[in-house]
Design an enzyme around this catalytic site. Structure first.
Site, PDB file in Angstrom:
ATOM      1  N   ARG A 262     -12.231  43.502  67.799  1.00 27.19           N
ATOM      2  CA  ARG A 262     -13.112  44.527  67.218  1.00 27.19           C
ATOM      3  C   ARG A 262     -12.583  45.924  67.527  1.00 27.19           C
ATOM      4  NH1 ARG A 262     -16.007  49.039  68.326  1.00 27.19           N
ATOM      5  NH2 ARG A 262     -16.455  48.241  70.404  1.00 27.19           N
ATOM      6  N   ASP A 263     -12.688  46.334  68.781  1.00 27.95           N
ATOM      7  CA  ASP A 263     -12.299  47.689  69.169  1.00 27.95           C
ATOM      8  C   ASP A 263     -10.797  47.903  68.997  1.00 27.95           C
ATOM      9  OD1 ASP A 263     -12.662  50.242  70.089  1.00 27.95           O
ATOM     10  OD2 ASP A 263     -12.963  49.699  72.182  1.00 27.95           O
TER      11      ASP A 263
ATOM     12  N   CYS B 223     -10.305  55.399  69.443  1.00 29.65           N
ATOM     13  CA  CYS B 223     -11.629  55.721  68.912  1.00 29.65           C
ATOM     14  C   CYS B 223     -11.471  56.569  67.666  1.00 29.65           C
ATOM     15  CB  CYS B 223     -12.462  56.466  69.959  1.00 29.65           C
ATOM     16  SG  CYS B 223     -14.044  57.004  69.309  1.00 29.65           S
TER      17      CYS B 223
END
Length: 304
Positions: free
Chosen positions: A17-18, A244
């Site tokens: 995911r990340d 991010c």
């Protein structure tokens, strides 16, 4: 000064995911499935499988339903499959696939909250309250991750009192576990310990986990600092994948291989086969056509 370290640490691999969410090259469902299978074969017992965010915002996770459907026939009962949900709609879409845990999130930085999800910290937590309640009603675990616990790309240093406040709010709405995240990787050991100690005002150490990015090369030091306080669970990403999307210049999560090597060298068990883990990281790195972000993996591959 002697520290009593835990005997065992739970590694939560967040690479599916990340790790993959910001990759510009679209990763097919089959490749994500192979990554998850490889991680489980290496001994990973908890992982972030995908997120139920709008594909408009995170196109890479647009195949969440297909991925969880593909994983179902070989799903392991002893592995915790987590999914990130941004709101009630995301939860409703996710729940059909019976995730073991949902991840909700709040920021310790007001500005980051506004830029990331277009609302204040308080509004974001109010939005998650019905999500947490619905998950608990269905027997699904709820983890609350706090981003920017030591530093923010907009506000700079974050006061530990902010971490205490967001921890309190997340626990109040039903989060059973709290993740302390250094989203942009600016933390150093003492700052990380202060953030953890602030969270401990409202939650037991056994319910805390660490999530450290390696932007400034501090993630392993920060992991050790968290271990010294008794943290026994850490989010990591194989081959150091990730970053991010809302934090310019933030590089990958700490590499799972590097954390596992450090822990094993300290006599702390993880249940993970490092050799298989390195192969898992190599496979996804080769697909992405990028160098492996793990120092340990590169050293071990050179010896093969």
């Amino acid at each position: 000064m002697t520290h009593s370290y835990p005997d065992h640490v739970l590694i939560v691999d967040v690479s599916p995911r990340d790790g993959l969410q910001n990759e510009s090259k679209m990763v097919p469902t089959a490749v994500k499935q192979a990554l998850i299978d490889d991680l489980i074969a290496a001994g990973i017992k908890k992982l972030e499988a995908t997120s139920f965010v709008s594909p408009k915002w995170v196109p890479q996770m647009g195949d969440n339903s297909e991925l969880l459907t593909a994983l179902e026939p070989t799903r392991h009962t002893d592995v915790c499959y987590s999914v990130l949900v941004p709101n009630m709609r995301g939860f409703e879409n996710a729940v059909a696939y019976r995730p073991d845990e949902i991840v909700i999130f709040g920021s310790a930085s007001e500005t980051f909250s506004q830029k990331n999800i277009n609302c204040s910290i308080d509004e974001s937590i109010a939005r998650f309250a019905p999500v947490a309640a619905a998950a608990k009603a269905q027997g699904i675990k709820v983890r609350g991750v706090i981003s920017c616990t030591v530093g923010c790309p907009y506000e700079g240093e974050i006061d530990p009192s902010q971490v205490a406040y967001v921890t309190k709010r997340l626990v109040e709405i039903g989060a059973e576990q709290i993740g302390i995240a250094d989203t942009i990787g600016v933390g150093t050991p003492i700052k990380v310990q202060r953030a953890i100690q602030a969270a401990l005002e409202h939650v037991d150490i056994s319910a805390l986990s660490g999530h450290f990015h390696d932007t400034y090369g501090q993630a392993l030091s920060n992991t050790l600092a968290a271990l010294q306080l008794g943290v026994r669970e850490f989010d990591t990403s194989v081959a150091g994948l990730g970053g991010c999307p809302y934090a310019k210049g933030a590089t990958g999560n700490v590499a799972t291989e590097d954390v596992v090597y450090m822990l094993h060298g300290m006599g702390i068990s993880t249940g993970i086969d490092l050799d298989k883990l390195v192969s898992a990281g190599e496979r996804i790195s080769a697909f992405l056509e990028r160098p492996n972000g793990s120092n340990v993996a590169r050293a071990l591959i050179n010896q093969r």
